[in-house]
Structure formats: C-alpha cells, structure tokens
Scaffold this active site. Sequence first.
Site, PDB file in Angstrom:
ATOM      1  N   LYS A  68     -11.791  16.314  15.461  1.00 17.92           N
ATOM      2  CA  LYS A  68     -11.027  15.989  14.753  1.00 17.92           C
ATOM      3  C   LYS A  68     -10.471  16.947  13.458  1.00 17.92           C
ATOM      4  O   LYS A  68     -11.440  17.126  12.539  1.00 17.92           O
ATOM      5  CB  LYS A  68     -11.084  14.519  13.986  1.00 17.92           C
ATOM      6  CG  LYS A  68     -10.823  13.444  14.881  1.00 17.92           C
ATOM      7  CD  LYS A  68     -11.091  12.048  14.149  1.00 17.92           C
ATOM      8  CE  LYS A  68     -10.088  11.576  12.988  1.00 17.92           C
ATOM      9  NZ  LYS A  68      -8.850  11.638  13.655  1.00 17.92           N
ATOM     10  N   ASP A  75      -8.845  13.435   7.954  1.00 24.48           N
ATOM     11  CA  ASP A  75      -8.533  12.242   8.488  1.00 24.48           C
ATOM     12  C   ASP A  75      -9.990  11.879   9.055  1.00 24.48           C
ATOM     13  O   ASP A  75     -10.384  12.266  10.137  1.00 24.48           O
ATOM     14  CB  ASP A  75      -7.447  12.357   9.526  1.00 24.48           C
ATOM     15  CG  ASP A  75      -7.440  11.109  10.262  1.00 24.48           C
ATOM     16  OD1 ASP A  75      -7.710   9.940   9.708  1.00 24.48           O
ATOM     17  OD2 ASP A  75      -6.912  11.171  11.516  1.00 24.48           O
ATOM     18  N   TYR A 104       0.825  -1.051  -0.002  1.00 26.95           N
ATOM     19  CA  TYR A 104      -0.072  -0.086   0.015  1.00 26.95           C
ATOM     20  C   TYR A 104       0.792   1.375   0.089  1.00 26.95           C
ATOM     21  O   TYR A 104       1.465   1.465   0.877  1.00 26.95           O
ATOM     22  CB  TYR A 104      -0.936   0.015   1.229  1.00 26.95           C
ATOM     23  CG  TYR A 104      -2.026   0.815   1.273  1.00 26.95           C
ATOM     24  CD1 TYR A 104      -2.777   1.219   0.126  1.00 26.95           C
ATOM     25  CD2 TYR A 104      -1.902   1.918   2.438  1.00 26.95           C
ATOM     26  CE1 TYR A 104      -3.805   2.301   0.409  1.00 26.95           C
ATOM     27  CE2 TYR A 104      -2.925   2.931   2.746  1.00 26.95           C
ATOM     28  CZ  TYR A 104      -3.664   3.190   1.480  1.00 26.95           C
ATOM     29  OH  TYR A 104      -4.766   4.219   1.782  1.00 26.95           O
ATOM     30  N   HIS A 139     -10.266   8.504  10.752  1.00 26.11           N
ATOM     31  CA  HIS A 139     -10.117   7.642  11.513  1.00 26.11           C
ATOM     32  C   HIS A 139     -10.504   8.239  13.133  1.00 26.11           C
ATOM     33  O   HIS A 139      -9.463   8.766  13.722  1.00 26.11           O
ATOM     34  CB  HIS A 139      -8.865   7.272  11.650  1.00 26.11           C
ATOM     35  CG  HIS A 139      -8.237   6.478  10.148  1.00 26.11           C
ATOM     36  ND1 HIS A 139      -8.144   7.064   9.155  1.00 26.11           N
ATOM     37  CD2 HIS A 139      -8.513   5.163   9.887  1.00 26.11           C
ATOM     38  CE1 HIS A 139      -7.736   6.324   8.138  1.00 26.11           C
ATOM     39  NE2 HIS A 139      -8.089   4.965   8.353  1.00 26.11           N
ATOM     40  N   TYR A 194     -11.986  -5.140   6.794  1.00 24.99           N
ATOM     41  CA  TYR A 194     -10.762  -4.610   7.501  1.00 24.99           C
ATOM     42  C   TYR A 194     -10.882  -3.277   8.347  1.00 24.99           C
ATOM     43  O   TYR A 194     -10.410  -3.684   9.582  1.00 24.99           O
ATOM     44  CB  TYR A 194      -9.945  -4.193   6.310  1.00 24.99           C
ATOM     45  CG  TYR A 194      -8.640  -3.657   6.975  1.00 24.99           C
ATOM     46  CD1 TYR A 194      -7.416  -4.380   7.168  1.00 24.99           C
ATOM     47  CD2 TYR A 194      -8.327  -2.252   6.921  1.00 24.99           C
ATOM     48  CE1 TYR A 194      -6.330  -4.008   7.818  1.00 24.99           C
ATOM     49  CE2 TYR A 194      -7.346  -1.735   7.586  1.00 24.99           C
ATOM     50  CZ  TYR A 194      -6.120  -2.448   7.931  1.00 24.99           C
ATOM     51  OH  TYR A 194      -4.948  -1.965   8.577  1.00 24.99           O
ATOM     52  N   HIS A 195     -11.472  -2.539   7.978  1.00 24.62           N
ATOM     53  CA  HIS A 195     -11.595  -1.272   8.721  1.00 24.62           C
ATOM     54  C   HIS A 195     -12.740  -1.703  10.000  1.00 24.62           C
ATOM     55  O   HIS A 195     -12.580  -0.873  10.897  1.00 24.62           O
ATOM     56  CB  HIS A 195     -12.172  -0.112   8.012  1.00 24.62           C
ATOM     57  CG  HIS A 195     -11.413   0.085   6.702  1.00 24.62           C
ATOM     58  ND1 HIS A 195     -11.539  -0.671   5.632  1.00 24.62           N
ATOM     59  CD2 HIS A 195     -10.191   0.778   6.559  1.00 24.62           C
ATOM     60  CE1 HIS A 195     -10.489  -0.187   4.732  1.00 24.62           C
ATOM     61  NE2 HIS A 195      -9.863   0.479   5.297  1.00 24.62           N
TER      62      HIS A 195
END
Lengths: 700, 325
Positions: A548, A552, A22, A554, A176-177
């Site tokens: 945040k 981003d 990646y 996350h 995945y996430h």
Amino acid sequence: MSEAVHPTRLPEREKPWMMRTYAGHSTAKASNELYRRNLAKGQTGLSIAFDLPTQTGHDPDEELARGEVGKVGVPIAHVGEMEALMEGIPLGEMNTSMTINATAAWLLALYIVAAERQGVPQERLTGTTQNDIIKEFLARGTYAFPPEPSMRLIADMVAYTVGNVPKWNPINICSYHLQEAGATPVQEIAYSLSNAIAVLDAVRERLGGQADELMGKVFGRISFFVNAGVRFVEEHAKLRAASILWEEIGRERYGVSDPRQLRFRYGVQVNSLGLTEAQPENNVQRIVLEALAVTLGRNARARAIQLPAWNEALGLPRPWDQQWSLRIQQVLAFETDILEYPDIFEGSKVMDGLVAELLAGARAEMAVVAEHGGAVAAVPYMKAALVDSHRERIRRIEAGEQVVVGQNRFTESEPSPLTADAEGGILVVDPAVEAQEIEAVRRWRAERDQAAVDAALADLSRVATEDGAERGNLMEASIVAARAGATTGEWAGALRAVFGSYRAPTGVGEASAPAGTASEPERLAALRDRVSALGEQLGRRPKILVGKPGLDGHSNGAEQIAVRARDAGMDVVYEGIRLTPSQIAASALQEGVHVIGLSILSGSHRELIPAVMEALREAGVSAPVIVGGIIPEQDAAALRQAGVAAVYTPKDFDISKIMSEIIDLLGTSANADGNGAASPSAPGTAARPAPPSAASKSAK
Amino acid sequence: MSADGRAIGARLREGDLSAAPAALNLLESTAPADREQATALMRVLSPAALGHEPPGHIIGVTGPPGAGKSTLLSALLAHWRSQEHLSVALLAVDPSSRRSGGSLLGDRARIEHDPSDRAVFIRSTAAGERLGGLAAGTRTAAHALAAAFDVVVVETVGVGQAETEVAEAVDTVVVVVQPGSGDSLQFLKAGIMEVPDILAVTKADTGQPAMSARRDLTAAMRSLGTDTPVLAVSSLPPPAGITELAQALAAHRAGCEVAARRRRGRHAGALIDFAAEHGNRGLRTLGGRDAAQRLLAALPDDLGEAEMVAALEAALAEASSPPVG
C-alpha cells in the site's frame, strides 16, 4: 392493567441522540465553512475527519504526506489551523468528536489552546478524542509509535483530562473498525472490551496511589465507538451483550459501583464494509436498517450517531450526500415514534437468547486474549483472527451463501441517474490544496518564535524519556508546545526520536492455510494448477509484491489479496502499509517479482500510482502493475493510460477471478519477453510516462 | 531470452552491487536456459576463476520462530551500515507452509532498512519442498553475492536438525535463542550443539531470564568442551550487545579456515544437487555416497560447485555407458 409497573409509554418523548456528520477536507477554512453549514441544517455535534498526514504525525511537506494532504480529512499542522477550523463556533457549547488516535494528545492540546484563545477554559470543553491505538494496530493503520509508549501517551491523556478537562471523553474504544476488518459480533465485543481493559489497567498503574479514589471517574469517562451491520436484530443484541459485560468488568475488575459510571456509553458510525459500489442507491436502505440496530431498544441506544453516505464505496461523499444521511437520522428521531417508548425488547425471549449466546462467545474469546497476555500482547493473535474472519466473509459472498443485493444477486439494473454527473457523484479535492498547505506550513515555521518552539520540543523529549511513577505528563508538555507554535510533524518527530518507530504485524503470515472445507476447492485447485504450469514456464514460482503506497492504513483488501495469492500457490511478498514509491520500486527489483499489486483507498491514487510507475521505470522494473481501491471509473482510465495493467474496485468482489486474471496477465507477459520477472525492461513493456499533471505534482 | 550469466557474474566480480537482482533471478530459476546461464555465472565466480574465495563474510542466522531474529538483524544491519560501512546482502528463507504451493514472505517487512540504501540487498525466498531449511539456490546465491557484498546473511528458521544444512552453506553460524521460552532446553536436547559458532540470547532487556539462559548455555557449551561465545543482545532502543556481536562475528571469521569450510560446503551442496537431479540411483551408480565423497575430495580445491556437479555427472555417464568393444 400493569401500566404502573411496566408503562407502555414514556411520560415524555425522549431527547434524541447527538447527530453528527464525519466531515472535513481540503483546508481548515473550507472545513470550517462546511461545519457551519452542517450545524445550520440541524446537526447537533461536530465530528472532525483529519487527513492522513495529521493522523500519523507528518507535516504536509514531508515525503510520506505526498498525495494525501487534505484528502480524507482536514490537515491541521499547528494551532493556527485549529483556530481557523473552529472560527465562529463557540467551543464552550460545542460537543466535538475527533477521529484521531496516534496524535490524539497533540490534537487535543491544539483544541485546548484554540479554546483558550476563544476565552473558553478547558474545564468547559465537551467532546471525544478517539485515541484507541490498539485498533489502529489491528485494523486501521494510523499508528505512529510502538505499542508500549502509545499506551503511555493514552494513560497520560486520561490522567490529565480526568483532572483538568472533566467533561471530555479522552478515549473512545472502537469496535467499529474491527467489524470493518471482518470481525464477527463475538470478536467485536471480545476484542474491544479486552482493549478497554488494557487501557484501564495502564491508567490504573499511571494513577498509582490515587487509583482507588479516581478509578470510578476514569471508568465513567471511557466511551465506545461501535459499528452496526445490516443484520440489525443480531447487531442490537450485540450492543445489549456489550453493555452487560461492561458493567460486569466495572464492578468486578475495577470496583466501580456508581450506576452512572457503569453505563455502556457509545457512539456509532454504521457499517461501511457492506456498502456496495454496484447499485449504490441500495446503500440508503442498508444505512436506515443499520441505524435501527442502534436506536430501536432504549436499554442499548446510541448516545451519538453519524451515518455514512450512500456513495462511500465510490469515493469521497459531497456535502449533499452527507445531508441525505443527516436527514435519515432526523426522520428517525423526529418523525417516527421510537423515542416514545421504554425498551421495546425487554422480556423478549428471542432477544435474551441472542444476548446470552453472544455473551458466552465473547467471554470465551476474552479469555483467549487474556491468555495471550492481554490486548497489547495479543495484537498478532487478534490480527490473524480478523484476517481469517474476513476471508471467510469474502468466501461466503463469492459463493453466494451471503446475499448482497445488486452485487451477487439481482444484478440487473437500469443506469443510475445518481452517478451520471461528470465526477460520477463524488467529491474531488482540488489538487492545488497540497501545494498551498506546503507553502502555508513553511510560512508558519518562518514566522513563529523559533526559540520558544525549540525549548518546548526539548522539554517534550525530556518528559518522554522519563520513567517510573514520578514521570511528567506528556499532555502538559504538548499543550506548551501547541502554544509555542510547534507543528504536528515536529511533535510526532520529537516523540518518534525517543520512542522509535513501529510496523504493526500484518496478520497475513499467521493467517491459517485454506480450510479443507472451502466451498470452492475446485476453483482454487484449478488456480493452483495454472500457477504451477506458469511456474514451469517462468522458471520460478510466480512471485507477487503486494503493498500500500501512501499513508492509508486500511489494509484489509490488500491482506485478502495477499492471502488468496498464497492460497493459489504464488510466492507473496507482502510489505504492508505506508510505502513510498521508491520503497516499492526497490522491493520489486530486489525481490524479482513477476507482478505488483497496489491498494489505495484514500483517494490519493491520482498522485501516488503515477509516482510508483515512475519509480519502477527508473529502477528498470518491467513487471506489470495492478491497482485496487476506491477508484472512480474516469480515474481508472487515466491509470490504465499511465501503464497500469488492470484496475479493481469494490465491485470486483470475486478474488478468485482477480487471481485468474493475474495469471492470464503473467502468461501473456511471459510469452512476450520470455521471463516476466522484474529484470531491466524490454522496450515496449516499460511503463508509459506518467501524464504531465501527475508528473509535475510528484516533483516536489 | 535468458539473461547473460557471464556478464552478470563479471559485474558481481567487479563489485557491482546492482547486479544482485538479476543474479538471483537466474540462480533461482529452474528453466533449462536459465540453468545454463546460472552455471556460466557461477563459473566466473569460482575460486579457480577468481584466484581466491569470494571475499564476503557469509553468515548464517538461525533460530526458532519468535526468537527475535528479524529484530536482531535490523539492529545488526544498522550497525554494519552506520558504524562499519559494510555492504550487506540478506537472503531470507521463509519456512511458510507449502501446502498450497504458495507462501507469504514476511521478512522484508519485518527487517528495518532504508529502501534508498543501494548497499543493502534483501531477497526473500520460500524454503519450498526442500528439507533442511534452505531454498534451492540459496547456497550458490550466497556464494555469488559474497563476490560483491562485504557481508552476506542467510536467515533461516531453525526447526531442530535442519540447521546443519545452514552450517554447511556459511562461514559463521549464529543461533538465536530467546530466554525463558524453553528454547535453551530444546536446544540442548536437539543435539545441535556443534552447529553454532556463536550463540545470541535475545531480549537481554528482560534482565533475569536472559541472564539465566545465557548462564545455562555457557555451561552447556563448556561441558561439550567448546568455547563457543554466548552473547546477550537487546535490539530494542537503546540496543545493547550489537557491537559485541558484530565483533564476535568478525573474530570467528578471522579465526576460521574459510577456504576449507567453503570447500566442504561445496562438496555437500554438490552432492545434494546431484542427488536432487539423479536420485539415489545415480548415487548408487557412482558406488554410493562415500564413493562420491571420495571422488569430490580428489578434485582440485578451487573448483566451484557447478564444476563439481559436472564432474560427478561425468563420472555417472562413464559408469553407466556400456563398455566399448
């Protein structure tokens, strides 16, 4: 012997899975050089990391892009940059995976046009666009449009590729996430398959009369992107369970019967959540074991693998760090004997038992999602469930019930030579990149045929407003716009104007109150007592703003801080992701908060935190600021210099301790000026001026 | 050091919107020094001191969770700002569980607004231990902000009877009802039909369910002998019914006796504050709730709530002091 019935060895060694890294950063040109070097090292496919402005549909010169250009991936603002990214790489032969979601249709359009200019027709293209928007709402945060039109974009793209780019995987459903956001194996299976059902239902509706004829093909093109944690036996069972359920869904719900179309095809990036900042060399053995989870058993082996680097909890990995991870794959594939055997777990009672357990759990949880009206409608439910699971995981680590070597046990360590160099063993993107990219996109806009771009964007808007079975395909309109030279921000802007913008549920409001069985009720009770006492002293219950800045998405860390602050008795204003510095300052002022907690994981803290401090100062807010994220020590020092009261990084896993320190901080500032609230600042408590480098960058 | 309540009050009186955060910091505080300054602030803004009621329109928006209040408010906010150029203050009262004492205040994130717009002020508070849906200080805060802002919205989550306290704190109450959720039925059963001045049925884009909810509610209102308007709104793009709702709000305000309604509200608020401070025993000393009401009714009409509480406390002191001589 029974060798003929059940051979011990395969007649010949199996071909290895596709190996990727990646990668992408700074500029298209720099990333192209990196890709070519990686391919020369034996990597067999490409995995493109795009920067956050590209992922969320913003050009480098928009306010929200500030500090994020070229950081976590490569910026691609138009077809010229896509051509530069792929220069010298024959697209007819390459298999390219793009981690792109909200803007997937656009990036695929750019890729198709770039190939066209290499003389490669779209029929020959192979690769994957991630394109899984539901998990963006749940876990990753790079969405751009509301759920309904987002699903339409996906359906259009699937319909288009099945007919025109037949070897392309238009969507890669991601569990995945979900694991990164705290999902248990059962939740990972249940939510990702529910998500796939939502997509397939939307495509079936899109295809209308052709559905019966094409559904098998569509089903066969849906692939998955999964995670594997260090509990690698259970993780392997999870993949076996998922493939059984997937086949069942294909047969029963969509009437698919071709075994090749029913196969559960998946690519992997193994777990990053479990990688530690403390003693980061231990991450290497974690990565190896996790890779075993997805390669050991032939019946559920990955098609493509990319491994994280040992230092991901520290910052952006360098090419050498990524090479190390590629070599892990190569040792596994070419030195060990795992590719010589049929499935080594077939007939194992333990494995079958584990699979049965996971299947039962996943079926039950899928039924709950279906009761909520399917994956799109169940986003708030799933989000809250993930926040709860993640909180439980953190609690277990804090309490030492889940051992993390080097972090909550065996913490004695020699100094690590791996992190001894000046930058601390990570990649630092040249801050000049952003200015160059802004200049480049402006030049591009000035030099293109504006009339052609305007016409293409107008047509895109028109198609977006169409409704019903006869509506046009957004993919076709996007390809025309890509050819004309439209930019990423213009494409997304045209669609935002029609679809509206969107904020996903944060999950924290719905997260349940702390369970009575928490293992640390005493610590929490002690925190609450201190918060109450502080409230008396301040005159109001301590109020914290958590948010945040930047693009981003996350948000797991910020959510956990928000939930714990509430559990400790504070009033929490949680604003979620994608906040501009001025937005944070306005909220802090209006809400009268006593402390501000900011979280950034994309590496843009060097630009964004000083910009927030500046905005707070301009608004006259004196409340202390704490920062959490993947922040190298030398940056942390600079942030403290700029007036940040405390910096927390992944090694600070004990959230109760963080809470306790916040209370200390508020107690001190309450004593200092009588009322720690965000009132016009008293001299001496205001944020110090930002360092010159950051200040000049933020002046756009 | 406590902030200067008089100065902040004066800034609000002059229409200085930027005084709002400091005013709220004082009005929400329980610290004794802050209480004193808060009283000073409210004195500056009492009808007696101003010579009139604070001119802003105080609107209560209430309804069950998930009814679409935040989305509706986003659309209303956009309308007020872009079409009518009104300044807007929004007090969002969150019902979050107080089990831990803490709360998550999510409204700010849910309500779409332009953070650079200085004429919009949003403040979230937790309802806290207070029954009745309002946070301590919200009522006085709405009153204070109405001196500077054109519109002050108090948003609460309605859970049955609790709406009545909202009704006492505002000029106009909008109850938000979601179609097809059984809300309209709940609503009829809950016996709070006299609370709303306007009913807004959300999600009009759903078509039939919204239409039938609207029809049922209109019929129910008629059977009660009121002509409370029932409006269907859709906040999704393209929004529908928002202009009509804004017009209905303005029409209600033009037709209601603002001064009388606010006075009743201040009476009720003063009693709540007095009882919170001195308990039922304090009330008994005054001769009971009715006696206290009479005492309040005898006071001049244009007193602020703080003065009303002060009058009750003076009466309490007199009643409990031993007879002289």
